[in-house]
Design a protein around this motif. Structure first.
Motif, mmCIF file in Angstrom:
data_model
loop_
_atom_site.group_PDB
_atom_site.id
_atom_site.type_symbol
_atom_site.label_atom_id
_atom_site.label_comp_id
_atom_site.label_asym_id
_atom_site.label_seq_id
_atom_site.Cartn_x
_atom_site.Cartn_y
_atom_site.Cartn_z
ATOM 1 N N ARG A 213 0.867 -1.198 0.000
ATOM 2 C CA ARG A 213 0.000 0.000 0.000
ATOM 3 C C ARG A 213 0.890 1.229 0.000
ATOM 4 O O ARG A 213 1.787 1.352 0.841
ATOM 5 N N GLU A 285 2.339 0.194 3.909
ATOM 6 C CA GLU A 285 2.194 -1.168 4.435
ATOM 7 C C GLU A 285 2.631 -2.174 3.370
ATOM 8 O O GLU A 285 2.420 -1.945 2.175
ATOM 9 N N ALA A 287 1.859 -6.199 3.055
ATOM 10 C CA ALA A 287 1.089 -7.218 3.784
ATOM 11 C C ALA A 287 1.039 -8.533 3.015
ATOM 12 O O ALA A 287 1.198 -8.567 1.790
#
Ligand SMILES: Cc1cc2nc3c(=O)[nH]c(=O)nc-3n(C[C@H](O)[C@H](O)[C@H](O)COP(=O)(O)OP(=O)(O)OC[C@H]3O[C@@H](n4cnc5c(N)ncnc54)[C@H](O)[C@@H]3O)c2cc1C
Length: 351
Positions: A213, A285, A287
């Motif tokens: 992100r 982020e 993930a």
């Protein structure tokens, strides 16, 4: 899937207890990590016609479902743009050949539109000077999955659904239908645990996906953009406020460990080749999650007993197809039969 189904059942006046092994943010859910694109035509290259029809149903149903929520949920139906670099021309031709073939099978899918020069510039101004051809798939969509999870939760609380966090359960913890005395047992159990259901649906497997992100104020894209890539489809899904979800790897593995250097490099360099403005973006982020997947990569419903229903195998299409799966489940609850399941080729296992 569990939150959507709880909402529909609570709205019908049922008392619901929702147990989640993790917390309210959806930390244990594939749904939190997903890009939440709703792209039946683009996905038709790698899935079955029934899933594509479910995706078309989802595009119609999401606006209605979101309209029932109090909190804002970003939902866009502005199409998908497909790009490729010159060295991937062969893969691109194969990909578009598959889309054409699937449109012949399902003529209600919109026609692809080739965009070059000024038409491409009008469609996606940020790509000017970077790409001179692309293919546009009209009508496809995306939503903000995290906003949706939060908005669903807010609505569930307002409807009095009892929420039990950090509360892992097995189906065997319940004796549905047991009514003698004050047994505290439910009438019905719905198991929407994704990969958490592997304890009893043994064929489930994980397909690892890594996602980055990025907050990139210098980049504005009007819609999800896919880049043809030799190993997996790479996409950039622009959410609100210049937040971009860039994903996703697709690796046959249950490994939930942090993203690898290789995957992160591949995703970030792909994004940078689409728009150099990502260079100054900030990585918010990185993930990893695993997509809950059955052997045929298709979703299914299983009625273990008449009072225990499992909904699983949503694989890489959970957002695209969950409205269709929801409507299948509601038909089964109401009539013990689902014409929609037949329309979408969803297998309903019994016993
Ligand atoms: C990287 C990535 C990208 C994706 N991109 C897209 C996309 O663009 N478009 C799209 O349509 N789909 C996408 N998906 C797929 C989508 O996220 C999944 O199909 C969907 O989340 C599956 O929904 P689910 O509710 O079945 O499972 P999950 O979302 O995994 O939710 C399962 C829930 O069950 C809970 N649970 C687990 N075990 C237990 C237990 N024992 N007791 C109680 N609760 C338990 C978990 O905590 C979790 O809340 C993507 C997935 C990934 C990983």
């Amino acid at each position: 899937m569990g939150r959507l189904l709880s909402l529909a059942l609570a709205q019908r006046g049922h008392a619901i207890d929702l147990y989640d092994a993790h917390g309210p943010q959806g930390d244990g859910a594939a749904a939190r990590v997903a890009a939440a694109m709703l792209a039946p035509l683009a996905e038709s290259a790698i899935t079955e016609p029934g899933v594509v029809r479910m995706g078309q149903h989802g595009l119609r149903r999401w606006p209605e479902l979101i309209a029932q929520l109090e909190q804002h949920v970003f939902l866009q139906q502005n199409g998908t743009l497909i790009l490729w670099h010159r060295q991937d021309q062969g893969d691109a031709a194969r990909f578009f050949g598959l889309l054409e073939k699937n449109r012949r099978i399902n003529p209600s899918l919109p026609a692809m539109q080739e965009k070059t020069g000024a038409a491409l510039h009008d469609c996606e101004p940020a790509l000017q000077g970077r790409f001179n051809q692309a293919v546009y798939l009209p009508g496809e969509g995306q939503l903000d999955n995290r906003q949706l999870l939060t908005a669903l939760l807010d609505k569930l609380s307002a409807l009095g659904v009892r929420l039990h966090w950090e509360s892992p359960r097995e189906v065997s913890d319940f004796r549905p239908g047991e009514t003698h005395g004050d047994s505290g047992q439910p009438d019905f159990v719905f198991d929407c645990r994704g990969l958490g259901a592997r304890t009893q649906w043994k064929q489930l497997r994980g397909i690892r996906g890594e996602v980055v992100r990025i907050h990139a104020p210098e980049v504005t894209l009007q819609r999800p953009t896919r880049l043809i890539h030799p190993r997996y489809p790479i996409y950039i899904a622009p959410k609100e406020d210049h937040l971009f979800v860039i994903g996703a790897t697709e690796i046959e593995s249950d490994d939930m460990s942090p993203a690898s250097v290789r995957s992160t490099l591949e995703l970030l360099s792909a994004a940078y080749t689409v728009h150099s403005g990502f260079a100054e973006g900030r990585i918010v982020e990185i993930a990893t999650q695993c997509r809950p997947t059955l052997p045929d990569n298709l979703p299914a419903v299983r009625l273990l007993t008449p009072r225990v229903m499992e909904v699983n195998g949503l694989y890489r299409h959970g957002f695209m197809i969950s409205p269709a799966m929801l409507d299948v489940v509601l038909e089964l609850v109401d009539h013990n039969d689902s014409p929609l399941a037949r329309e979408f080729d969803v297998v309903v296992h019994r016993g």
